[in-house]
Design an enzyme around this catalytic site. Structure first.
Site, PDB file in Angstrom:
ATOM      1  N   GLY A 191     -28.731  -2.673 -79.944  1.00 19.90           N
ATOM      2  CA  GLY A 191     -28.058  -1.430 -79.556  1.00 19.90           C
ATOM      3  C   GLY A 191     -27.370  -1.577 -78.205  1.00 19.90           C
ATOM      4  CG  ASP A 223     -26.631 -14.593 -92.114  1.00 15.70           C
ATOM      5  OD1 ASP A 223     -27.561 -15.057 -91.459  1.00 15.70           O
ATOM      6  OD2 ASP A 223     -26.628 -13.420 -92.530  1.00 15.70           O
ATOM      7  NE  ARG A 257     -34.186 -12.303 -91.921  1.00 15.21           N
ATOM      8  CZ  ARG A 257     -34.254 -13.521 -91.428  1.00 15.21           C
ATOM      9  NH1 ARG A 257     -35.160 -14.362 -91.871  1.00 15.21           N
ATOM     10  NH2 ARG A 257     -33.424 -13.906 -90.487  1.00 15.21           N
ATOM     11  CG  HIS A 316     -29.859 -11.445 -92.732  1.00 18.24           C
ATOM     12  ND1 HIS A 316     -29.059 -12.314 -92.051  1.00 18.24           N
ATOM     13  CD2 HIS A 316     -30.753 -10.988 -91.825  1.00 18.24           C
ATOM     14  CE1 HIS A 316     -29.451 -12.380 -90.793  1.00 18.24           C
ATOM     15  NE2 HIS A 316     -30.481 -11.593 -90.633  1.00 18.24           N
TER      16      HIS A 316
HETATM   17  N1  LIG Z   1     -28.949  -8.540 -90.063  1.00 18.35           N
HETATM   18  C1  LIG Z   1     -28.880  -9.327 -89.003  1.00 18.35           C
HETATM   19  O1  LIG Z   1     -28.001 -10.195 -88.955  1.00 18.35           O
HETATM   20  C2  LIG Z   1     -29.844  -9.207 -87.856  1.00 18.35           C
HETATM   21  C3  LIG Z   1     -30.856  -8.298 -87.893  1.00 18.35           C
HETATM   22  N2  LIG Z   1     -31.727  -8.158 -86.842  1.00 18.35           N
HETATM   23  C4  LIG Z   1     -32.728  -7.101 -86.952  1.00 18.35           C
HETATM   24  O2  LIG Z   1     -32.220  -5.936 -86.258  1.00 18.35           O
HETATM   25  C5  LIG Z   1     -33.317  -5.111 -85.875  1.00 18.35           C
HETATM   26  C6  LIG Z   1     -33.199  -4.704 -84.424  1.00 18.35           C
HETATM   27  O3  LIG Z   1     -33.337  -5.836 -83.591  1.00 18.35           O
HETATM   28  P1  LIG Z   1     -33.420  -5.669 -82.001  1.00 18.35           P
HETATM   29  O4  LIG Z   1     -32.387  -4.736 -81.502  1.00 18.35           O
HETATM   30  O5  LIG Z   1     -33.497  -7.048 -81.460  1.00 18.35           O
HETATM   31  O6  LIG Z   1     -34.861  -4.978 -81.874  1.00 18.35           O
HETATM   32  P2  LIG Z   1     -35.416  -4.042 -80.704  1.00 18.35           P
HETATM   33  O7  LIG Z   1     -36.882  -3.902 -80.905  1.00 18.35           O
HETATM   34  O8  LIG Z   1     -34.912  -4.489 -79.385  1.00 18.35           O
HETATM   35  O9  LIG Z   1     -34.721  -2.632 -81.039  1.00 18.35           O
HETATM   36  C7  LIG Z   1     -35.048  -1.876 -82.139  1.00 18.35           C
HETATM   37  C8  LIG Z   1     -34.976  -0.427 -81.725  1.00 18.35           C
HETATM   38  O10 LIG Z   1     -35.224   0.379 -82.867  1.00 18.35           O
HETATM   39  C9  LIG Z   1     -35.980   1.480 -82.437  1.00 18.35           C
HETATM   40  N3  LIG Z   1     -36.620   2.127 -83.569  1.00 18.35           N
HETATM   41  C10 LIG Z   1     -37.817   1.842 -84.169  1.00 18.35           C
HETATM   42  N4  LIG Z   1     -38.049   2.716 -85.150  1.00 18.35           N
HETATM   43  C11 LIG Z   1     -36.980   3.535 -85.201  1.00 18.35           C
HETATM   44  C12 LIG Z   1     -36.653   4.653 -85.999  1.00 18.35           C
HETATM   45  N5  LIG Z   1     -37.484   5.096 -86.957  1.00 18.35           N
HETATM   46  N6  LIG Z   1     -35.473   5.276 -85.781  1.00 18.35           N
HETATM   47  C13 LIG Z   1     -34.650   4.872 -84.816  1.00 18.35           C
HETATM   48  N7  LIG Z   1     -34.915   3.833 -84.001  1.00 18.35           N
HETATM   49  C14 LIG Z   1     -36.065   3.175 -84.202  1.00 18.35           C
HETATM   50  C15 LIG Z   1     -36.949   0.890 -81.421  1.00 18.35           C
HETATM   51  O11 LIG Z   1     -37.498   1.897 -80.593  1.00 18.35           O
HETATM   52  C16 LIG Z   1     -36.022  -0.055 -80.670  1.00 18.35           C
HETATM   53  O12 LIG Z   1     -35.387   0.586 -79.571  1.00 18.35           O
HETATM   54  C17 LIG Z   1     -34.568  -5.918 -86.207  1.00 18.35           C
HETATM   55  O13 LIG Z   1     -35.079  -5.481 -87.456  1.00 18.35           O
HETATM   56  C18 LIG Z   1     -34.060  -7.339 -86.291  1.00 18.35           C
HETATM   57  O14 LIG Z   1     -34.905  -8.143 -87.070  1.00 18.35           O
HETATM   58  C19 LIG Z   1     -31.603  -8.916 -85.721  1.00 18.35           C
HETATM   59  C20 LIG Z   1     -30.606  -9.847 -85.629  1.00 18.35           C
HETATM   60  C21 LIG Z   1     -29.673 -10.093 -86.702  1.00 18.35           C
HETATM   61  O1  LIG Z   2     -34.096 -13.790 -87.774  1.00 13.85           O
HETATM   62  C1  LIG Z   2     -34.328 -12.662 -87.339  1.00 13.85           C
HETATM   63  O2  LIG Z   2     -35.363 -12.006 -87.474  1.00 13.85           O
HETATM   64  C2  LIG Z   2     -33.205 -11.990 -86.628  1.00 13.85           C
HETATM   65  C3  LIG Z   2     -32.097 -12.121 -87.547  1.00 13.85           C
HETATM   66  O3  LIG Z   2     -32.069 -11.501 -88.594  1.00 13.85           O
HETATM   67  C4  LIG Z   2     -31.083 -13.113 -87.278  1.00 13.85           C
HETATM   68  O4  LIG Z   2     -30.899 -13.508 -86.122  1.00 13.85           O
HETATM   69  O5  LIG Z   2     -30.421 -13.513 -88.226  1.00 13.85           O
END
Ligand SMILES: NC(=O)C1=CN([C@@H]2O[C@H](COP(=O)(O)OP(=O)(O)OC[C@H]3O[C@@H](n4cnc5c(N)ncnc54)[C@H](O)[C@@H]3O)[C@@H](O)[C@H]2O)C=CC1
Ligand SMILES: O=C([O-])CC(=O)C(=O)O
Length: 329
Positions: free
Chosen positions: A18, A160, A99, A188
């Site tokens: 965010g 990716d 995951r 993913h």
């Molecule tokens: N699809 C992709 O390519 C990628 C996906 N991710 C995923 O993205 C997600 C977020 O990652 P980060 O920002 O690093 O994690 P983070 O922990 O820094 O941020 C997640 C935020 O979501 C909030 N949150 C938790 N429950 C919530 C709810 N019910 N409603 C609203 N907000 C809520 C938390 O309080 C936190 O501020 C993770 O699930 C991570 O695995 C991360 C990198 C790549």
């Molecule tokens: O691997 C993770 O949990 C975070 C993610 O989705 C990525 O960086 O592709």
């Protein structure tokens, strides 16, 4: 006359992604440099103070495109009138976790948020789910928001895709803009299949330009598949900058179209193309025009690729079962 502002929801806005995403959206990377935006930032109660800090910084940055910032912990309020929803909220994977381990925590959030989106978002809302397990969260969201067309609910695999472009460009020592039309198939997750068979580098087929099939069939694939884990290991946190940037690319191309002769990868509801299982959110090569994505058809799939497409599809079917079980418990 200037354009009307578009409301964009970012859930999990106080988190790592965010924090990286807000300024990129505010600078026009998601909807274009002439599209004003109103940001709706949602997080949960324990992150409220931090969310206020994000708002203060957005105001202090004096971004010309930002016409308003709403911060809230109320999902219904957050969803009101939004035309784009970037679903980042949830729990990230920590070192050593697969995951699947984050599944039970996150799918229930997506079920709960589906009805708020369905009730309050603008008609035609475009949704991208970033939080893991991204494909299955998107599916659960879609199944619980039946009035939003399934085509409008997607999962982020553009990161990716961009990783695959970057890895090939780095290997060849060429700018990333020279490389195009790689494909991410499937989930993913570490079963995703990064496919270079139809891609080009400097106008030549990638296989010819690289000239090393054993690297392309081995290390290249595992590097892209494992990149998320490698970044978590290196940074101690997930890949926030590149995930944010790729989420902007995903929405930008969906809304504004893909360039001629170019496709991108998006996790979309499967119609069974290329033998993928139906009714899961599967990453395909897509082209976009007039705000709609279309799966690129007619690409040849060799036996090596067919096996990989099948394996990642099977994982998605398993994840769907597991998610449904988690939601029943
Ligand atoms: N699809 C992709 O390519 C990628 C996906 N991710 C995923 O993205 C997600 C977020 O990652 P980060 O920002 O690093 O994690 P983070 O922990 O820094 O941020 C997640 C935020 O979501 C909030 N949150 C938790 N429950 C919530 C709810 N019910 N409603 C609203 N907000 C809520 C938390 O309080 C936190 O501020 C993770 O699930 C991570 O695995 C991360 C990198 C790549
Ligand atoms: O691997 C993770 O949990 C975070 C993610 O989705 C990525 O960086 O592709």
């Amino acid at each position: 006359m200037g354009k009307e502002p578009v409301k964009i929801l970012i859930t999990g806005a106080a988190g790592q992604i965010g924090y990286a995403l807000c300024p990129q959206v505010a600078r026009g990377a998601m909807l274009g440099p002439d599209q004003p935006v109103i940001l709706h930032l949602l997080d949960i109660e324990p992150a409220k103070q931090s969310l206020e800090g994000v708002k203060m910084e957005l105001l202090d940055s004096a971004f010309p495109l930002v016409k308003g910032v709403l911060t809230t912990t109320d999902v219904e309020e957050a969803c009101k009138g939004v035309s784009v929803a970037v679903m980042v909220g949830g729990f990230p994977r920590k070192a050593g976790m697969e995951r699947k381990d984050v599944m039970s925590k996150n799918v229930s959030i997506y079920k709960a948020q589906a009805s708020a989106l369905e009730k309050h978002a603008a008609k035609g809302v475009k949704v991208v789910v970033v939080a893991n397990p991204a494909n299955t969260n998107a599916l659960i969201l879609s199944e619980n928001a039946p009035s939003i067309p399934a085509e409008n609910i997607t999962a982020l695999t553009r990161l990716d895709h961009n990783r695959a472009l970057g890895t090939v460009a780095d290997r060849l020592g060429v700018p990333v803009t020279e490389v195009k039309n790689v494909i991410i198939w499937g989930n993913h997750s570490s079963t995703q299949y990064p496919d270079v068979n139809h891609g080009t580098a400097g106008g030549s087929p990638i296989r010819k330009a690289v000239g090393d099939d054993s690297w392309l069939n081995g290390e290249f694939i595992s590097t892209v598949q494992q990149r998320g884990a490698a970044i978590i290991k290196a940074r101690g946190m997930s890949s926030a900058m590149s995930a944010a940037s790729s989420a902007c690319d995903h929405i930008y191309n969906w809304v504004n179209g893909t360039p001629a002769d170019t496709w991108v990868s998006m996790g979309v509801i499967s119609d069974g193309s290329y033998g993928a299982p139906k009714d899961v959110v599967y990453s395909f090569p897509v082209t976009c025009k007039d705000g709609q994505w279309t799966i690129k058809q007619g690409l040849s799939i060799d036996d090596f690729s067919a096996q990989k497409l099948k394996a990642t599809g099977e994982e998605l079917v398993d994840e769907k079962q597991l998610a449904l079980q988690c939601l029943q418990e």
